[in-house]
Write a protein that holds these residues in place. Sequence first.
Motif, PDB file in Angstrom:
ATOM      1  N   GLY A 282       0.795  -1.214   0.000  1.00  0.00           N
ATOM      2  CA  GLY A 282       0.000   0.000   0.000  1.00  0.00           C
ATOM      3  C   GLY A 282       0.827   1.263   0.000  1.00  0.00           C
ATOM      4  N   ALA A 283       2.139   1.145  -0.209  1.00  0.00           N
ATOM      5  CA  ALA A 283       3.019   2.311  -0.211  1.00  0.00           C
ATOM      6  C   ALA A 283       2.850   3.134  -1.475  1.00  0.00           C
ATOM      7  N   VAL A 284       2.480   2.476  -2.571  1.00  0.00           N
ATOM      8  CA  VAL A 284       2.159   3.195  -3.806  1.00  0.00           C
ATOM      9  C   VAL A 284       0.843   2.660  -4.351  1.00  0.00           C
ATOM     10  N   LYS A 285       0.084   3.541  -4.973  1.00  0.00           N
ATOM     11  CA  LYS A 285      -1.180   3.158  -5.607  1.00  0.00           C
ATOM     12  C   LYS A 285      -1.466   4.192  -6.689  1.00  0.00           C
ATOM     13  N   PRO A 286      -1.425   3.796  -7.951  1.00  0.00           N
ATOM     14  CA  PRO A 286      -1.655   4.757  -9.032  1.00  0.00           C
ATOM     15  C   PRO A 286      -2.945   5.537  -8.842  1.00  0.00           C
ATOM     16  N   LEU A 287      -2.841   6.843  -9.013  1.00  0.00           N
ATOM     17  CA  LEU A 287      -3.996   7.733  -8.893  1.00  0.00           C
ATOM     18  C   LEU A 287      -4.741   7.749 -10.221  1.00  0.00           C
ATOM     19  N   ILE A 288      -5.892   7.107 -10.268  1.00  0.00           N
ATOM     20  CA  ILE A 288      -6.697   7.060 -11.486  1.00  0.00           C
ATOM     21  C   ILE A 288      -7.800   8.102 -11.366  1.00  0.00           C
ATOM     22  N   SER A 289      -7.700   9.164 -12.146  1.00  0.00           N
ATOM     23  CA  SER A 289      -8.691  10.237 -12.062  1.00  0.00           C
ATOM     24  C   SER A 289      -9.879  10.001 -12.976  1.00  0.00           C
ATOM     25  N   GLU A 290      -9.655   9.288 -14.088  1.00  0.00           N
ATOM     26  CA  GLU A 290     -10.739   9.005 -15.033  1.00  0.00           C
ATOM     27  C   GLU A 290     -10.549   7.624 -15.645  1.00  0.00           C
ATOM     28  N   ARG A 291     -11.668   6.938 -15.862  1.00  0.00           N
ATOM     29  CA  ARG A 291     -11.705   5.690 -16.622  1.00  0.00           C
ATOM     30  C   ARG A 291     -12.696   5.919 -17.749  1.00  0.00           C
ATOM     31  N   VAL A 292     -12.217   5.937 -18.965  1.00  0.00           N
ATOM     32  CA  VAL A 292     -13.068   6.303 -20.094  1.00  0.00           C
ATOM     33  C   VAL A 292     -13.211   5.120 -21.047  1.00  0.00           C
ATOM     34  N   PRO A 293     -14.357   5.007 -21.727  1.00  0.00           N
ATOM     35  CA  PRO A 293     -14.528   3.945 -22.715  1.00  0.00           C
ATOM     36  C   PRO A 293     -13.672   4.205 -23.952  1.00  0.00           C
ATOM     37  N   LEU A 294     -13.489   3.179 -24.747  1.00  0.00           N
ATOM     38  CA  LEU A 294     -12.655   3.295 -25.946  1.00  0.00           C
ATOM     39  C   LEU A 294     -13.132   4.415 -26.855  1.00  0.00           C
ATOM     40  N   ALA A 295     -14.436   4.608 -26.951  1.00  0.00           N
ATOM     41  CA  ALA A 295     -14.993   5.622 -27.849  1.00  0.00           C
ATOM     42  C   ALA A 295     -14.556   7.039 -27.470  1.00  0.00           C
ATOM     43  N   ASP A 296     -14.166   7.247 -26.206  1.00  0.00           N
ATOM     44  CA  ASP A 296     -13.794   8.581 -25.743  1.00  0.00           C
ATOM     45  C   ASP A 296     -12.285   8.782 -25.645  1.00  0.00           C
ATOM     46  N   ALA A 297     -11.516   7.865 -26.221  1.00  0.00           N
ATOM     47  CA  ALA A 297     -10.065   7.903 -26.034  1.00  0.00           C
ATOM     48  C   ALA A 297      -9.429   9.164 -26.619  1.00  0.00           C
ATOM     49  N   ALA A 298      -9.836   9.588 -27.816  1.00  0.00           N
ATOM     50  CA  ALA A 298      -9.199  10.747 -28.457  1.00  0.00           C
ATOM     51  C   ALA A 298      -9.358  12.007 -27.614  1.00  0.00           C
ATOM     52  N   ALA A 299     -10.556  12.224 -27.105  1.00  0.00           N
ATOM     53  CA  ALA A 299     -10.798  13.399 -26.266  1.00  0.00           C
ATOM     54  C   ALA A 299      -9.975  13.330 -24.992  1.00  0.00           C
ATOM     55  N   ALA A 300      -9.822  12.122 -24.446  1.00  0.00           N
ATOM     56  CA  ALA A 300      -9.053  11.963 -23.215  1.00  0.00           C
ATOM     57  C   ALA A 300      -7.564  12.218 -23.467  1.00  0.00           C
ATOM     58  N   VAL A 301      -7.047  11.729 -24.577  1.00  0.00           N
ATOM     59  CA  VAL A 301      -5.643  11.987 -24.919  1.00  0.00           C
ATOM     60  C   VAL A 301      -5.415  13.486 -25.085  1.00  0.00           C
ATOM     61  N   GLN A 302      -6.380  14.169 -25.672  1.00  0.00           N
ATOM     62  CA  GLN A 302      -6.260  15.618 -25.840  1.00  0.00           C
ATOM     63  C   GLN A 302      -6.216  16.326 -24.494  1.00  0.00           C
ATOM     64  N   ARG A 303      -7.029  15.881 -23.545  1.00  0.00           N
ATOM     65  CA  ARG A 303      -7.025  16.507 -22.218  1.00  0.00           C
ATOM     66  C   ARG A 303      -5.679  16.338 -21.534  1.00  0.00           C
ATOM     67  N   VAL A 304      -5.094  15.167 -21.699  1.00  0.00           N
ATOM     68  CA  VAL A 304      -3.749  14.952 -21.147  1.00  0.00           C
ATOM     69  C   VAL A 304      -2.759  15.902 -21.811  1.00  0.00           C
ATOM     70  N   GLY A 305      -2.872  16.046 -23.124  1.00  0.00           N
ATOM     71  CA  GLY A 305      -1.993  16.956 -23.847  1.00  0.00           C
ATOM     72  C   GLY A 305      -2.173  18.400 -23.448  1.00  0.00           C
ATOM     73  N   ASP A 306      -3.386  18.759 -23.083  1.00  0.00           N
ATOM     74  CA  ASP A 306      -3.680  20.143 -22.681  1.00  0.00           C
ATOM     75  C   ASP A 306      -3.276  20.431 -21.230  1.00  0.00           C
ATOM     76  N   GLY A 307      -2.883  19.384 -20.494  1.00  0.00           N
ATOM     77  CA  GLY A 307      -2.431  19.571 -19.123  1.00  0.00           C
ATOM     78  C   GLY A 307      -3.521  19.874 -18.119  1.00  0.00           C
ATOM     79  N   VAL A 308      -4.742  19.430 -18.399  1.00  0.00           N
ATOM     80  CA  VAL A 308      -5.855  19.743 -17.498  1.00  0.00           C
ATOM     81  C   VAL A 308      -6.261  18.550 -16.634  1.00  0.00           C
ATOM     82  N   THR A 309      -5.541  17.441 -16.724  1.00  0.00           N
ATOM     83  CA  THR A 309      -5.890  16.250 -15.964  1.00  0.00           C
ATOM     84  C   THR A 309      -5.006  16.130 -14.728  1.00  0.00           C
ATOM     85  N   THR A 310      -5.442  15.303 -13.795  1.00  0.00           N
ATOM     86  CA  THR A 310      -4.624  14.948 -12.645  1.00  0.00           C
ATOM     87  C   THR A 310      -4.450  13.434 -12.644  1.00  0.00           C
TER      88      THR A 310
END
Length: 324
Positions: A282-310
């Motif tokens: 339990g010393a590390v645990k990846p912080l998952i802020s969003e789980r998106v379906p395959l259909a929403d992958a492009a928009a999610a990649v863009q959000r990562v690129g825009d630096g608005v995700t955690t």
Amino acid sequence: MQAWQVHENGEPSEVMRLADVEQPTPGDGQVLLKVRAANINFPDVLMCRGHYQVRPPLPFTPGVEICGETEDGRRVIANPALPYGGFAQHAVADAAALLPAPDSLDDAEAAALHIGYQTGWFALHRRAGLEAGETLLVHAAAGGVGSAAVQLGKAAGATVIGVVGGPEKAAVARELGCDVVIDRRTEDVVAAVKEATGGRGADVVFDPVGGDAYTQSTKVVAFEGRIVVVGFASGTIPTPALNHALVKNYSVLGLHWGLYNTKNPKLVQHCHEQLVDLAARGAVKPLISERVPLADAAAAVQRVGDGVTTGRVVVVPEGTEAAA
């Protein structure tokens, strides 16, 4: 099967297209994997833009990190062999590089354990030699790679200072365990670090940002401190003044984690064993802020690129299991 493909370079939301394509055929030494979860990394953004050091032939499917399932039912972590990346229902990967997915993590968490945490571990332990009791400064502390470095720093017994942009990310950094959180949008980073360290500065600086963040790092690094250059999310590659490193007695260290896969793959395996143990405790645990379906992958990649995700945004293809 369904897969996202990039036919020309540009912004992810503009150049990624979801299509029905033939299931990939593994080459020699490769295996076919059912994608259970695919973590979005900044290199996925850069590859879409054509700015990454690896340029797969067009068209290609992005997605450099997955939790997948082998044909015999094993749950594994893998880096897909491009051009057949992870933003698809199936991918291919080198059989020799497969790593067992930890039982302590669900699919999305397992998919996010690999690149970011390996990068953090190699940066802090292999390159910088972080010791218990030292002060670690992490830029972009609420991001995917930064959040991993924060957790690994705390697990190593360091005092962790996290630099973030905005109150939402500041809250995330505190939840991750940062001892001190600095909002670069409202605070003077250099002054705040000096105040937090009694003027001494940070022993180790983890910098995936570059640009102004690197300049700040040189002003707050301690005597015999180590700045680890991990990436340039700001889009600006610094040009270090080596006379400054000389007069302040600090080191500038580069980390290209991917090189270890070819130069010393046994170290990658060793690191994975350390990470699995830390996750089990339990010393590390990846912080998952969003789980998106395959259909929403492009928009999610863009959000990562825009630096608005955690933390991490993970794509979960329909029909696979990933605990929420």
